[in-house]
Design an enzyme around this catalytic site. Structure first.
Site, PDB file in Angstrom:
ATOM      1  CB  ALA A 183      -4.133  -5.336  -1.383  1.00  0.00           C
ATOM      2  CB  SER A 202      10.656   5.166  -4.259  1.00  0.00           C
ATOM      3  OG  SER A 202      10.641   6.361  -5.026  1.00  0.00           O
ATOM      4  CE1 TYR A 218       7.430   6.950  -0.416  1.00  0.00           C
ATOM      5  CE2 TYR A 218       8.866   7.953  -2.067  1.00  0.00           C
ATOM      6  CZ  TYR A 218       7.887   7.030  -1.723  1.00  0.00           C
ATOM      7  OH  TYR A 218       7.363   6.194  -2.688  1.00  0.00           O
ATOM      8  CB  SER A 239      11.081   5.193   4.544  1.00  0.00           C
ATOM      9  OG  SER A 239      10.453   5.516   3.309  1.00  0.00           O
ATOM     10  CB  ILE A 293       3.633   4.370 -10.941  1.00  0.00           C
ATOM     11  CG1 ILE A 293       5.046   3.766 -11.036  1.00  0.00           C
ATOM     12  CG2 ILE A 293       2.570   3.381 -11.382  1.00  0.00           C
ATOM     13  CD1 ILE A 293       5.509   3.301 -12.395  1.00  0.00           C
TER      14      ILE A 293
HETATM   15  P1  NDP Z   1      -1.401   4.309  -3.500  1.00  0.00           P
HETATM   16  O1  NDP Z   1      -1.494   5.526  -2.662  1.00  0.00           O
HETATM   17  O2  NDP Z   1      -2.386   4.094  -4.589  1.00  0.00           O
HETATM   18  O3  NDP Z   1      -1.366   3.015  -2.575  1.00  0.00           O
HETATM   19  C1  NDP Z   1      -0.736   3.016  -1.318  1.00  0.00           C
HETATM   20  C2  NDP Z   1      -1.327   1.899  -0.505  1.00  0.00           C
HETATM   21  O4  NDP Z   1      -0.687   1.844   0.788  1.00  0.00           O
HETATM   22  C3  NDP Z   1      -2.830   2.103  -0.251  1.00  0.00           C
HETATM   23  O5  NDP Z   1      -3.483   0.874  -0.306  1.00  0.00           O
HETATM   24  C4  NDP Z   1      -2.824   2.629   1.182  1.00  0.00           C
HETATM   25  O6  NDP Z   1      -4.032   2.407   1.884  1.00  0.00           O
HETATM   26  C5  NDP Z   1      -1.703   1.792   1.769  1.00  0.00           C
HETATM   27  N1  NDP Z   1      -1.286   2.362   3.052  1.00  0.00           N
HETATM   28  C6  NDP Z   1      -0.793   3.593   3.277  1.00  0.00           C
HETATM   29  N2  NDP Z   1      -0.578   3.764   4.585  1.00  0.00           N
HETATM   30  C7  NDP Z   1      -0.936   2.619   5.201  1.00  0.00           C
HETATM   31  C8  NDP Z   1      -0.977   2.188   6.538  1.00  0.00           C
HETATM   32  N3  NDP Z   1      -0.611   2.987   7.556  1.00  0.00           N
HETATM   33  N4  NDP Z   1      -1.426   0.949   6.814  1.00  0.00           N
HETATM   34  C9  NDP Z   1      -1.829   0.125   5.823  1.00  0.00           C
HETATM   35  N5  NDP Z   1      -1.827   0.476   4.527  1.00  0.00           N
HETATM   36  C10 NDP Z   1      -1.393   1.718   4.220  1.00  0.00           C
HETATM   37  O7  NDP Z   1       0.064   4.385  -4.100  1.00  0.00           O
HETATM   38  P2  NDP Z   1       0.880   3.348  -5.000  1.00  0.00           P
HETATM   39  O8  NDP Z   1       0.059   2.197  -5.414  1.00  0.00           O
HETATM   40  O9  NDP Z   1       1.543   4.172  -6.030  1.00  0.00           O
HETATM   41  O10 NDP Z   1       1.999   2.913  -3.946  1.00  0.00           O
HETATM   42  C11 NDP Z   1       2.414   1.562  -3.767  1.00  0.00           C
HETATM   43  C12 NDP Z   1       3.886   1.576  -3.396  1.00  0.00           C
HETATM   44  O11 NDP Z   1       4.637   2.079  -4.511  1.00  0.00           O
HETATM   45  C13 NDP Z   1       4.235   2.474  -2.223  1.00  0.00           C
HETATM   46  O12 NDP Z   1       5.163   1.829  -1.382  1.00  0.00           O
HETATM   47  C14 NDP Z   1       4.885   3.681  -2.873  1.00  0.00           C
HETATM   48  O13 NDP Z   1       5.811   4.313  -2.009  1.00  0.00           O
HETATM   49  C15 NDP Z   1       5.572   3.027  -4.059  1.00  0.00           C
HETATM   50  N6  NDP Z   1       5.909   3.947  -5.124  1.00  0.00           N
HETATM   51  C16 NDP Z   1       4.929   4.569  -5.871  1.00  0.00           C
HETATM   52  C17 NDP Z   1       5.295   5.444  -6.880  1.00  0.00           C
HETATM   53  C18 NDP Z   1       4.295   6.161  -7.717  1.00  0.00           C
HETATM   54  O14 NDP Z   1       4.707   6.991  -8.525  1.00  0.00           O
HETATM   55  N7  NDP Z   1       3.004   5.886  -7.599  1.00  0.00           N
HETATM   56  C19 NDP Z   1       6.704   5.737  -7.160  1.00  0.00           C
HETATM   57  C20 NDP Z   1       7.623   5.017  -6.350  1.00  0.00           C
HETATM   58  C21 NDP Z   1       7.232   4.158  -5.375  1.00  0.00           C
HETATM   59  P3  NDP Z   1      -5.230   3.532   1.865  1.00  0.00           P
HETATM   60  O15 NDP Z   1      -5.861   3.430   0.504  1.00  0.00           O
HETATM   61  O16 NDP Z   1      -6.115   3.092   2.960  1.00  0.00           O
HETATM   62  O17 NDP Z   1      -4.568   4.857   2.085  1.00  0.00           O
END
Ligand code: NDP
Length: 239
Positions: free
Chosen positions: A9, A133, A146, A149, A179
């Site tokens: 979140a 993704s 990735y 997954s 994004i």
């Molecule tokens: P961010 O890195 O901003 O957010 C990722 C979130 O996942 C963070 O809150 C992170 O927590 C959390 N997270 C990672 N590992 C864990 C864990 N082991 N346990 C709990 N929480 C975890 O990236 P996005 O907002 O871009 O990503 C959101 C989703 O969108 C993801 O699934 C990503 O794969 C997908 N996505 C994003 C794209 C992009 O271009 N940005 C493209 C395609 C898909 P913390 O802050 O503590 O690391």
């Protein structure tokens, strides 16, 4: 108000979803970093509750599921948004990198969906949204773990969608392209430039572009949509 749990979140997309939906849903957030989650809850006072959990750790997930049950929180909506990358070219991809990404992105999704859907079945209503993704559909250099997954989540979502359709629970994926979040902030200027050249809309998307699609899929307006993937990628891949 319907109760919604979103993982990851505090990330770029997660925060945009909280910000957009906070006035219409009871939002609960899950993250692994206590201080980041505390900051998020301070910023968005409407957040009803939070869970600290490393989704790479099965024991912690089990604990959180128990905590949710003990507190009798019956979620109507689950947004599996948390995700990580851990890139390496295939010939250098070791089992540690592979497993970490599969466990965090796919196994945790399965465990949470499995636990929370039981209450949705009882309520005869539910929405499960999985953030996947574009590379789960196209593949990508250096991302065999990735991509696997995310493609795994798509297959799993379709199967669960079939099994839960009669229970009035929909299961859908949103597949973002590129994004603007911390996940893409690691790209160099030249990587960004060549990437943008490949995107027909000529720009990287915003977290709100994804949140707007989440808004549709959690709402009553999407009640006849299940087992689908909504692609949000500026035309990068037309799938
Ligand atoms: P961010 O890195 O901003 O957010 C990722 C979130 O996942 C963070 O809150 C992170 O927590 C959390 N997270 C990672 N590992 C864990 C864990 N082991 N346990 C709990 N929480 C975890 O990236 P996005 O907002 O871009 O990503 C959101 C989703 O969108 C993801 O699934 C990503 O794969 C997908 N996505 C994003 C794209 C992009 O271009 N940005 C493209 C395609 C898909 P913390 O802050 O503590 O690391």
């Amino acid at each position: 108000m319907k109760k919604l749990l979103i993982t990851g979140a505090n990330g770029g997309i997660g925060e945009a979803v909280c910000n957009l939906l906070g006035d219409r849903y009871e939002i609960f957030v899950l993250g692994r970093n206590k201080s980041k989650i505390k900051e998020l809850c301070t910023k968005y006072k409407f957040i009803k509750g939070s869970f600290i959990c490393d989704l790479n750790n099965e024991n912690q997930i089990t604990q959180i599921i128990k905590e949710i049950e003990t507190n009798s929180i019956d979620f109507d909506i689950l947004i599996n948004n948390a995700g990580i990358t851990n890139d390496a070219l295939f010939l250098r991809m070791d089992l540690e990198k592979w497993q970490r990404v599969i466990d965090t992105n796919l196994k945790a999704n399965f465990l949470l969906t499995s636990a929370l859907s039981k209450k949705m079945i009882k309520k005869k209503w539910g929405r499960i949204i999985n953030i996947t993704s574009v590379v789960g559909h196209t593949g990508n250099f250096g991302q065999s773990n990735y991509s696997a997954s995310k493609a795994g989540i798509v297959g799993m979502s379709k199967s669960i969608a079939l099994e839960l359709a009669k229970r009035n629970i929909t299961v859908n994926c949103i597949a973002p392209g590129f994004i603007e979040t911390s996940m893409t902030s690691v790209l160099s200027e030249s990587q960004r430039k060549s990437l943008i050249e490949k995107i027909p809309m000529g720009k990287i998307g915003s977290p709100l572009d994804v949140a707007n699609c989440v808004e549709f899929l959690v709402s009553e307006k999407s009640e006849y949509v299940t087992g689908q993937t909504l692609h949000v990628n500026g035309g990068l891949a037309m799938l």
